[in-house]
Design a protein around this motif. Structure first.
Motif, PDB file in Angstrom:
ATOM      1  N   GLU A  21      17.148  13.000  -4.566  1.00 18.17           N
ATOM      2  CA  GLU A  21      17.001  11.958  -5.572  1.00 18.17           C
ATOM      3  C   GLU A  21      15.567  11.860  -6.065  1.00 18.17           C
ATOM      4  OE1 GLU A  21      19.514   9.881  -6.994  1.00 18.17           O
ATOM      5  OE2 GLU A  21      20.523  11.627  -6.151  1.00 18.17           O
ATOM      6  N   LEU A  22      14.612  12.017  -5.167  1.00 20.36           N
ATOM      7  CA  LEU A  22      13.209  11.968  -5.568  1.00 20.36           C
ATOM      8  C   LEU A  22      12.877  13.106  -6.536  1.00 20.36           C
ATOM      9  CD1 LEU A  22      11.524  11.075  -2.159  1.00 20.36           C
ATOM     10  CD2 LEU A  22      11.859   9.565  -4.121  1.00 20.36           C
ATOM     11  N   ARG A  23      13.441  14.271  -6.304  1.00 18.51           N
ATOM     12  CA  ARG A  23      13.187  15.409  -7.201  1.00 18.51           C
ATOM     13  C   ARG A  23      13.785  15.167  -8.585  1.00 18.51           C
ATOM     14  NH1 ARG A  23      10.799  19.322  -4.562  1.00 18.51           N
ATOM     15  NH2 ARG A  23      11.055  19.448  -2.300  1.00 18.51           N
ATOM     16  N   LEU A  24      14.953  14.567  -8.627  1.00 19.61           N
ATOM     17  CA  LEU A  24      15.547  14.239  -9.919  1.00 19.61           C
ATOM     18  C   LEU A  24      14.654  13.275 -10.694  1.00 19.61           C
ATOM     19  CD1 LEU A  24      19.328  13.799  -9.008  1.00 19.61           C
ATOM     20  CD2 LEU A  24      18.315  15.612 -10.395  1.00 19.61           C
ATOM     21  N   ALA A  25      14.127  12.279  -9.993  1.00 19.33           N
ATOM     22  CA  ALA A  25      13.244  11.322 -10.654  1.00 19.33           C
ATOM     23  C   ALA A  25      11.945  11.985 -11.100  1.00 19.33           C
ATOM     24  CB  ALA A  25      12.942  10.155  -9.707  1.00 19.33           C
ATOM     25  N   ALA A  26      11.374  12.840 -10.250  1.00 23.26           N
ATOM     26  CA  ALA A  26      10.100  13.490 -10.566  1.00 23.26           C
ATOM     27  C   ALA A  26      10.217  14.457 -11.727  1.00 23.26           C
ATOM     28  CB  ALA A  26       9.570  14.216  -9.337  1.00 23.26           C
ATOM     29  N   ALA A  27      11.411  14.975 -11.973  1.00 16.94           N
ATOM     30  CA  ALA A  27      11.607  15.920 -13.074  1.00 16.94           C
ATOM     31  C   ALA A  27      11.330  15.274 -14.425  1.00 16.94           C
ATOM     32  CB  ALA A  27      13.029  16.476 -13.036  1.00 16.94           C
ATOM     33  N   PRO A  45       8.255   0.943   8.109  1.00 22.10           N
ATOM     34  CA  PRO A  45       7.752   1.446   6.828  1.00 22.10           C
ATOM     35  C   PRO A  45       7.613   2.963   6.848  1.00 22.10           C
ATOM     36  CG  PRO A  45       6.469  -0.439   7.572  1.00 22.10           C
ATOM     37  CD  PRO A  45       7.356  -0.049   8.717  1.00 22.10           C
ATOM     38  N   LEU A  46       7.869   3.567   5.684  1.00 25.81           N
ATOM     39  CA  LEU A  46       7.869   5.024   5.565  1.00 25.81           C
ATOM     40  C   LEU A  46       6.709   5.520   4.709  1.00 25.81           C
ATOM     41  CD1 LEU A  46      11.692   5.445   4.918  1.00 25.81           C
ATOM     42  CD2 LEU A  46      10.490   5.958   7.056  1.00 25.81           C
ATOM     43  N   ARG A  47       6.472   6.816   4.838  1.00 28.86           N
ATOM     44  CA  ARG A  47       5.410   7.473   4.095  1.00 28.86           C
ATOM     45  C   ARG A  47       5.970   8.751   3.471  1.00 28.86           C
ATOM     46  NH1 ARG A  47      -0.326   8.560   4.732  1.00 28.86           N
ATOM     47  NH2 ARG A  47      -0.774  10.749   4.263  1.00 28.86           N
ATOM     48  N   ILE A  48       5.668   8.968   2.196  1.00 31.69           N
ATOM     49  CA  ILE A  48       6.039  10.203   1.512  1.00 31.69           C
ATOM     50  C   ILE A  48       4.803  11.076   1.376  1.00 31.69           C
ATOM     51  CG2 ILE A  48       6.887  11.238  -0.629  1.00 31.69           C
ATOM     52  CD1 ILE A  48       8.488   8.703  -1.134  1.00 31.69           C
ATOM     53  N   ASP A  49       4.889  12.302   1.850  1.00 33.97           N
ATOM     54  CA  ASP A  49       3.839  13.300   1.649  1.00 33.97           C
ATOM     55  C   ASP A  49       4.405  14.382   0.741  1.00 33.97           C
ATOM     56  OD1 ASP A  49       1.451  12.672   3.510  1.00 33.97           O
ATOM     57  OD2 ASP A  49       3.198  12.390   4.793  1.00 33.97           O
ATOM     58  N   GLY A  50       3.679  14.697  -0.330  1.00 38.49           N
ATOM     59  CA  GLY A  50       4.198  15.663  -1.275  1.00 38.49           C
ATOM     60  C   GLY A  50       3.122  16.550  -1.868  1.00 38.49           C
ATOM     61  N   LEU A 106       3.152  10.283 -11.105  1.00 38.48           N
ATOM     62  CA  LEU A 106       4.141  10.848 -10.190  1.00 38.48           C
ATOM     63  C   LEU A 106       4.325   9.949  -8.974  1.00 38.48           C
ATOM     64  CD1 LEU A 106       6.033  13.193  -9.557  1.00 38.48           C
ATOM     65  CD2 LEU A 106       4.092  14.408  -8.549  1.00 38.48           C
ATOM     66  N   ARG A 107       3.227   9.411  -8.463  1.00 38.38           N
ATOM     67  CA  ARG A 107       3.310   8.513  -7.308  1.00 38.38           C
ATOM     68  C   ARG A 107       4.158   7.285  -7.639  1.00 38.38           C
ATOM     69  NH1 ARG A 107      -1.609   8.141  -6.657  1.00 38.38           N
ATOM     70  NH2 ARG A 107      -1.861   9.656  -4.972  1.00 38.38           N
ATOM     71  N   GLY A 108       3.950   6.727  -8.816  1.00 43.80           N
ATOM     72  CA  GLY A 108       4.718   5.547  -9.210  1.00 43.80           C
ATOM     73  C   GLY A 108       6.199   5.823  -9.334  1.00 43.80           C
ATOM     74  N   VAL A 109       6.549   6.990  -9.884  1.00 46.40           N
ATOM     75  CA  VAL A 109       7.962   7.350 -10.029  1.00 46.40           C
ATOM     76  C   VAL A 109       8.610   7.552  -8.667  1.00 46.40           C
ATOM     77  CG1 VAL A 109       9.497   9.201 -10.785  1.00 46.40           C
ATOM     78  CG2 VAL A 109       7.765   8.309 -12.345  1.00 46.40           C
ATOM     79  N   LEU A 110       7.931   8.238  -7.766  1.00 45.88           N
ATOM     80  CA  LEU A 110       8.480   8.477  -6.433  1.00 45.88           C
ATOM     81  C   LEU A 110       8.658   7.172  -5.663  1.00 45.88           C
ATOM     82  CD1 LEU A 110       6.509  11.678  -5.361  1.00 45.88           C
ATOM     83  CD2 LEU A 110       8.872  11.547  -6.160  1.00 45.88           C
ATOM     84  N   LEU A 111       7.663   6.307  -5.744  1.00 50.64           N
ATOM     85  CA  LEU A 111       7.741   5.027  -5.039  1.00 50.64           C
ATOM     86  C   LEU A 111       8.876   4.172  -5.599  1.00 50.64           C
ATOM     87  CD1 LEU A 111       6.525   3.133  -2.926  1.00 50.64           C
ATOM     88  CD2 LEU A 111       4.951   2.307  -4.683  1.00 50.64           C
ATOM     89  N   GLY A 112       9.000   4.134  -6.919  1.00 49.60           N
ATOM     90  CA  GLY A 112      10.056   3.347  -7.530  1.00 49.60           C
ATOM     91  C   GLY A 112      11.433   3.859  -7.176  1.00 49.60           C
ATOM     92  N   CYS A 113      11.608   5.172  -7.183  1.00 54.02           N
ATOM     93  CA  CYS A 113      12.909   5.755  -6.835  1.00 54.02           C
ATOM     94  C   CYS A 113      13.262   5.453  -5.379  1.00 54.02           C
ATOM     95  CB  CYS A 113      12.883   7.261  -7.084  1.00 54.02           C
ATOM     96  SG  CYS A 113      14.398   8.123  -6.602  1.00 54.02           S
ATOM     97  N   ALA A 114      12.296   5.637  -4.494  1.00 54.38           N
ATOM     98  CA  ALA A 114      12.560   5.445  -3.065  1.00 54.38           C
ATOM     99  C   ALA A 114      12.913   3.997  -2.743  1.00 54.38           C
ATOM    100  CB  ALA A 114      11.344   5.883  -2.255  1.00 54.38           C
ATOM    101  N   THR A 115      12.182   3.057  -3.320  1.00 53.26           N
ATOM    102  CA  THR A 115      12.382   1.655  -2.954  1.00 53.26           C
ATOM    103  C   THR A 115      13.486   0.990  -3.760  1.00 53.26           C
ATOM    104  OG1 THR A 115      10.605   1.005  -4.482  1.00 53.26           O
ATOM    105  CG2 THR A 115      10.003   1.406  -2.180  1.00 53.26           C
ATOM    106  N   GLU A 116      13.484   1.199  -5.074  1.00 52.82           N
ATOM    107  CA  GLU A 116      14.436   0.498  -5.934  1.00 52.82           C
ATOM    108  C   GLU A 116      15.769   1.231  -6.036  1.00 52.82           C
ATOM    109  OE1 GLU A 116      12.431  -0.057  -9.643  1.00 52.82           O
ATOM    110  OE2 GLU A 116      10.629  -0.830  -8.666  1.00 52.82           O
TER     111      GLU A 116
END
Length: 248
Positions: A48-54, A90-95, A112-122
């Motif tokens: 899902e994160l990859r779809l959002a980051a695209a 709490p989790l951490r994303i490393d990319g 990119l950070r904002g999109v990943l954070l939004g996808c993961a949380t929301e």
């Protein structure tokens, strides 16, 4: 704090971790908080994160890893967790990502950070508090790196091109599976770490895929509430989501 004990007779933590790795699920990430009793496979999350980051222009996402931000501060889950699942915390994303020349790298990284954070949380319901990104390649004018795509860019799909590899769909059988399958947002039961429903004294673990347009955390909460209320004895219930955004 990062090791959970198996409660369904599948073997030791090392054995179940090896099975999980072979099937490509990755880590089992806590959804929500300690009282939510839900987990999401790392593979489903990163898909899902990859779809959002695209959708982020000027960036191509590479390797992704999701882990506990503070393993020592993780909580004890309110219900027995799946084998080798991470405890709630709490989790951490490393990319890693490749970036183009049209925009300063810090600006691309921040978008990119904002999109990943939004996808993961929301979108998913993961409690992500940190997103650490590193530029590993520069894209040319055509949007391609001279060294090829960043490692880990592709997310291999299953044989039908849609369902993630290693996720085994199953027709619902038995009362718990039928009850869970009837909850809005459940696409189908899955059998990846054993049966779609694993029952031990006083506890039921349900494994499933969620449907497109439904937040996994809310689906898991609804499944837990339905089964806890309907099953004899009111057992505790945990939910493992192995795929997200699936067709029923």
């Amino acid at each position: 704090m990062t090791t959970a004990h198996s409660s369904d007779g599948l073997g030791t933590g090392g054995w179940t971790a090896a099975v999980r790795q072979r099937l490509g699920l990755g880590r089992l990430l806590p959804l929500g908080g300690a009282r939510d009793g839900a987990w999401l496979s790392e593979r489903a999350a990163t898909d899902e994160l990859r779809l959002a980051a695209a959708e982020v222009a000027g960036a191509v996402l590479g390797r992704l890893r999701i882990s506990l931000a503070d393993p020592e501060g993780a909580a004890r889950p309110a219900v027995p967790p799946p084998p080798s699942a991470l405890p709630p915390g709490p989790l951490r994303i490393d990319g890693e990502f490749a970036a183009g020349p049209a925009e300063p790298l810090p600006a691309v990284a921040e978008r990119l950070r904002g999109v990943l954070l939004g996808c993961a949380t929301e979108r998913l319901g993961l409690r992500v508090e940190e997103v650490d990104l590193r530029v590993t390649a520069l894209l040319g004018p055509s949007g391609e790196s001279a060294e090829g795509p960043p490692p880990g860019t592709a997310a291999p799909a299953g044989p039908d091109g849609r369902r993630p590899a290693g996720v085994r769909a199953a027709a619902p059988e038995g009362e718990p599976e039928l009850l869970a399958s009837a909850v809005p947002g459940v696409a189908y039961p899955t059998r990846t770490l054993g049966g779609a429903v694993v029952t031990t004294p006083g506890h039921v673990r349900v494994e499933l895929a969620t449907a497109a347009g439904h937040r996994p955390l809310e689906v898991a909460r609804a499944v837990r509430a339905r089964l806890t209320a309907a099953l004899p004895g009111g057992p505790s219930v945990s939910v493992l989501v192995t795929a997200v955004g699936q067709d029923g």
